[in-house]
Write a protein that holds these residues in place. Structure first.
Motif, PDB file in Angstrom:
ATOM      1  N   ILE A  55       0.837  -1.207   0.000  1.00 55.37           N
ATOM      2  CA  ILE A  55       0.000   0.000   0.000  1.00 55.37           C
ATOM      3  C   ILE A  55       0.866   1.250   0.000  1.00 55.37           C
ATOM      4  CG2 ILE A  55      -1.598   1.360   1.409  1.00 55.37           C
ATOM      5  CD1 ILE A  55      -2.923  -1.275   2.224  1.00 55.37           C
ATOM      6  N   LEU A  56       1.967   1.229   0.764  1.00 56.01           N
ATOM      7  CA  LEU A  56       2.864   2.375   0.803  1.00 56.01           C
ATOM      8  C   LEU A  56       3.506   2.621  -0.563  1.00 56.01           C
ATOM      9  CD1 LEU A  56       4.480   1.750   4.290  1.00 56.01           C
ATOM     10  CD2 LEU A  56       3.078   3.720   3.653  1.00 56.01           C
ATOM     11  N   PHE A  57       3.865   1.537  -1.253  1.00 51.70           N
ATOM     12  CA  PHE A  57       4.426   1.696  -2.595  1.00 51.70           C
ATOM     13  C   PHE A  57       3.365   2.209  -3.570  1.00 51.70           C
ATOM     14  CE2 PHE A  57       7.740  -1.790  -1.569  1.00 51.70           C
ATOM     15  CZ  PHE A  57       8.550  -0.843  -0.966  1.00 51.70           C
ATOM     16  N   VAL A  58       2.128   1.774  -3.391  1.00 53.47           N
ATOM     17  CA  VAL A  58       1.040   2.277  -4.238  1.00 53.47           C
ATOM     18  C   VAL A  58       0.814   3.767  -3.978  1.00 53.47           C
ATOM     19  CG1 VAL A  58      -1.445   2.135  -4.675  1.00 53.47           C
ATOM     20  CG2 VAL A  58      -0.096   0.050  -4.511  1.00 53.47           C
ATOM     21  N   ILE A  59       0.938   4.192  -2.707  1.00 50.30           N
ATOM     22  CA  ILE A  59       0.815   5.612  -2.379  1.00 50.30           C
ATOM     23  C   ILE A  59       1.877   6.414  -3.122  1.00 50.30           C
ATOM     24  CG2 ILE A  59       1.144   7.298  -0.522  1.00 50.30           C
ATOM     25  CD1 ILE A  59      -0.252   5.339   1.359  1.00 50.30           C
ATOM     26  N   SER A  60       3.087   5.849  -3.219  1.00 55.14           N
ATOM     27  CA  SER A  60       4.147   6.521  -3.977  1.00 55.14           C
ATOM     28  C   SER A  60       3.750   6.664  -5.442  1.00 55.14           C
ATOM     29  CB  SER A  60       5.456   5.736  -3.850  1.00 55.14           C
ATOM     30  OG  SER A  60       6.458   6.292  -4.666  1.00 55.14           O
ATOM     31  N   ILE A  61       3.173   5.616  -6.002  1.00 53.74           N
ATOM     32  CA  ILE A  61       2.736   5.664  -7.405  1.00 53.74           C
ATOM     33  C   ILE A  61       1.655   6.727  -7.586  1.00 53.74           C
ATOM     34  CG2 ILE A  61       1.582   4.357  -9.231  1.00 53.74           C
ATOM     35  CD1 ILE A  61       2.946   1.849  -8.110  1.00 53.74           C
ATOM     36  N   ILE A  62       0.702   6.760  -6.653  1.00 50.12           N
ATOM     37  CA  ILE A  62      -0.372   7.759  -6.741  1.00 50.12           C
ATOM     38  C   ILE A  62       0.202   9.168  -6.631  1.00 50.12           C
ATOM     39  CG2 ILE A  62      -2.437   8.635  -5.571  1.00 50.12           C
ATOM     40  CD1 ILE A  62      -3.072   5.754  -4.783  1.00 50.12           C
ATOM     41  N   GLY A  63       1.204   9.349  -5.747  1.00 54.23           N
ATOM     42  CA  GLY A  63       1.834  10.663  -5.616  1.00 54.23           C
ATOM     43  C   GLY A  63       2.464  11.121  -6.909  1.00 54.23           C
ATOM     44  N   THR A  64       3.146  10.216  -7.602  1.00 52.87           N
ATOM     45  CA  THR A  64       3.753  10.575  -8.882  1.00 52.87           C
ATOM     46  C   THR A  64       2.691  10.956  -9.907  1.00 52.87           C
ATOM     47  OG1 THR A  64       5.569   9.034  -8.429  1.00 52.87           O
ATOM     48  CG2 THR A  64       5.296   9.788 -10.705  1.00 52.87           C
ATOM     49  N   GLY A 159       7.098  -0.540  -9.702  1.00 58.51           N
ATOM     50  CA  GLY A 159       6.270   0.528 -10.267  1.00 58.51           C
ATOM     51  C   GLY A 159       6.574   1.881  -9.655  1.00 58.51           C
ATOM     52  N   ALA A 160       6.736   1.906  -8.313  1.00 55.38           N
ATOM     53  CA  ALA A 160       7.024   3.166  -7.635  1.00 55.38           C
ATOM     54  C   ALA A 160       8.398   3.709  -8.034  1.00 55.38           C
ATOM     55  CB  ALA A 160       6.956   2.977  -6.121  1.00 55.38           C
ATOM     56  N   MET A 161       9.402   2.833  -8.139  1.00 60.20           N
ATOM     57  CA  MET A 161      10.759   3.290  -8.458  1.00 60.20           C
ATOM     58  C   MET A 161      10.878   3.751  -9.908  1.00 60.20           C
ATOM     59  SD  MET A 161      13.157   0.563  -6.386  1.00 60.20           S
ATOM     60  CE  MET A 161      14.643   1.454  -6.835  1.00 60.20           C
ATOM     61  N   ILE A 162      10.098   3.153 -10.804  1.00 60.29           N
ATOM     62  CA  ILE A 162      10.133   3.575 -12.202  1.00 60.29           C
ATOM     63  C   ILE A 162       9.483   4.948 -12.364  1.00 60.29           C
ATOM     64  CG2 ILE A 162       9.210   3.081 -14.501  1.00 60.29           C
ATOM     65  CD1 ILE A 162       9.598   0.104 -13.851  1.00 60.29           C
ATOM     66  N   LEU A 163       8.360   5.188 -11.660  1.00 58.48           N
ATOM     67  CA  LEU A 163       7.623   6.438 -11.825  1.00 58.48           C
ATOM     68  C   LEU A 163       8.231   7.597 -11.042  1.00 58.48           C
ATOM     69  CD1 LEU A 163       3.904   5.218 -11.699  1.00 58.48           C
ATOM     70  CD2 LEU A 163       5.183   5.996 -13.689  1.00 58.48           C
ATOM     71  N   ALA A 164       8.840   7.311  -9.883  1.00 56.65           N
ATOM     72  CA  ALA A 164       9.290   8.384  -8.990  1.00 56.65           C
ATOM     73  C   ALA A 164      10.256   9.371  -9.635  1.00 56.65           C
ATOM     74  CB  ALA A 164       9.906   7.787  -7.721  1.00 56.65           C
ATOM     75  N   PRO A 165      11.233   8.939 -10.466  1.00 58.88           N
ATOM     76  CA  PRO A 165      12.163   9.932 -11.044  1.00 58.88           C
ATOM     77  C   PRO A 165      11.562  10.771 -12.171  1.00 58.88           C
ATOM     78  CG  PRO A 165      13.122   7.708 -11.002  1.00 58.88           C
ATOM     79  CD  PRO A 165      11.655   7.569 -10.763  1.00 58.88           C
ATOM     80  N   LEU A 166      10.420  10.361 -12.715  1.00 54.96           N
ATOM     81  CA  LEU A 166       9.877  11.057 -13.886  1.00 54.96           C
ATOM     82  C   LEU A 166       9.533  12.522 -13.627  1.00 54.96           C
ATOM     83  CD1 LEU A 166       7.675   8.253 -15.501  1.00 54.96           C
ATOM     84  CD2 LEU A 166      10.024   8.918 -16.019  1.00 54.96           C
ATOM     85  N   PRO A 167       8.975  12.901 -12.449  1.00 57.35           N
ATOM     86  CA  PRO A 167       8.719  14.331 -12.220  1.00 57.35           C
ATOM     87  C   PRO A 167       9.979  15.186 -12.320  1.00 57.35           C
ATOM     88  CG  PRO A 167       7.498  13.028 -10.636  1.00 57.35           C
ATOM     89  CD  PRO A 167       8.388  12.069 -11.383  1.00 57.35           C
ATOM     90  N   ALA A 168      11.096  14.680 -11.792  1.00 58.46           N
ATOM     91  CA  ALA A 168      12.338  15.458 -11.873  1.00 58.46           C
ATOM     92  C   ALA A 168      12.769  15.629 -13.322  1.00 58.46           C
ATOM     93  CB  ALA A 168      13.448  14.761 -11.071  1.00 58.46           C
ATOM     94  N   ILE A 169      12.606  14.570 -14.131  1.00 61.33           N
ATOM     95  CA  ILE A 169      12.967  14.667 -15.546  1.00 61.33           C
ATOM     96  C   ILE A 169      12.087  15.694 -16.244  1.00 61.33           C
ATOM     97  CG2 ILE A 169      13.042  13.395 -17.726  1.00 61.33           C
ATOM     98  CD1 ILE A 169      13.699  10.889 -16.089  1.00 61.33           C
TER      99      ILE A 169
END
Length: 342
Positions: A55-64, A159-169
């Motif tokens: 669930i915490l990793f899904v929250i990270s995905i939702i945040g991205t 999923g969370a690790m793949i999406l997390a850097p995209l905002p910075a890019i």
């Protein structure tokens, strides 16, 4: 008086003396007894902890995804409400994206990964043995994490690790179409453009500016510009008046001020925060973000703080009606210093 010799340092044994036998080494107390966690004893608790990590990793995905909604879906319409909504979505999205991954990994380690303390003897390193030992250690680490037998955690983490850097890019890409610093070299200021009050756009006469006063200034026509916010971020200026004899003017800048009235970029040369505080007695301009301080009498030279470059000066004069006008654009790029400032 009684005999206290039995309590003296020499006889009590608290102080080592010459000829005394070598003090015994401390005995190895061994490892403390292992306390099993709830997830170690109860399969239902283990499954519950696994779901919590996922669930915490899904929250990270939702945040991205929330960040991308604010970044791409919210269209700025020159209203403060829309700007605040976008900033809220960007900030909350980034926070949840990073927080979800961080807390999820910590919770995973504390509840599901093995927590036995292990003591190992250090062995001599040999080339082939070293390779085998390293390979064995990596295999053991992977096995201990349980990532192979917990696909739910594995898939949500990926999923969370793949999406997390995209905002910075996305942010870095949107700094400029070509990441070209030349966009900072030119603003709406030009010869004959009147200085107007921010945000009303009312022109300013030289007679309106008294000694000790400070005006937040934008170029005339900014409020009607197509890209108002982008242009304002580069062109906003601070206008002040000093006694002309207090100014230390460099050669070539003699006509950049008008009877002690000077105009400088409001954008700090450190990281671009607005320089908004003017100390009338000391003639200092202060950036509230990191306390960079600029001396107005010395052409806004940096006298304190992390900024390394003086604030760019806007050359000004007056027109036939007595209104303050620019005589040119800034002669150097505004904003934070960069390697191509020149």
């Amino acid at each position: 008086m009684g005999d206290h010799s039995h309590g003296s340092p020499k006889s009590s044994g608290t102080v080592a003396t010459a000829g005394q036998s070598e003090v015994e080494k401390f005995q190895d107390p061994g490892l403390p007894p292992h306390r099993p966690r709830l997830a170690d004893k109860d399969p239902r608790a283990e499954k519950r902890a696994e779901k919590q990590v996922a669930i915490l990793f899904v929250i990270s995905i939702i945040g991205t995804l929330l960040f991308f909604v604010g970044y791409f879906a919210i269209r700025l319409d020159e209203t403060i409400a829309t700007l605040r909504l976008q900033n809220f979505l960007l900030g909350m999205g980034t926070a949840f994206a990073m927080l979800g991954i961080g807390v999820g990994i910590v919770h995973w380690a504390k509840t599901l990964m093995p927590d036995h303390e292990i003591a190992e003897e250090r062995h001599a390193v040999r080339t082939e043995e070293d390779r085998v030992i390293a390979e064995t250690m990596v295999t053991e680490i992977i096995e201990e994490t349980g990532i192979k037998r917990r696909p739910l955690i594995r898939n949500t983490l990926l999923g969370a690790m793949i999406l997390a850097p995209l905002p910075a890019i996305g942010i870095l890409r949107d700094l400029s179409e070509d990441l070209n610093p030349d966009v900072l070299r030119h603003t709406m200021w030009d010869a004959g453009v009147r200085l107007t009050r921010d945000p009303s756009g009312t022109p300013i006469k030289a007679s309106d500016v008294t000694i000790g006063s400070a005006f937040h200034v934008i170029p005339e026509g900014l409020n009607e510009a197509e890209h108002k916010l982008e242009e304002k971020a580069k062109a906003v200026v601070l206008l002040m008046r000093l006694n002309p004899e207090d100014l230390h003017v460099s050669p070539g800048r003699e006509d950049w001020n008008y009877n002690g009235i000077v105009a400088y970029s409001k954008i700090c040369t450190h990281v671009g925060c607005p320089v908004a505080l003017y100390e009338q007695q000391t003639h200092h301009l202060l950036c509230p973000c990191h306390q960079s301080t600029f001396d107005l009498t010395q052409e806004c030279k940096v006298i304190f703080g992390p900024a390394t470059h003086a604030l760019p000066q806007l050359p000004i004069s007056v027109d036939d009606e007595g209104y303050l006008v620019a005589t040119s654009d800034f002669h150097e790029p505004v904003g934070p210093s960069f390697w191509e400032r020149g």
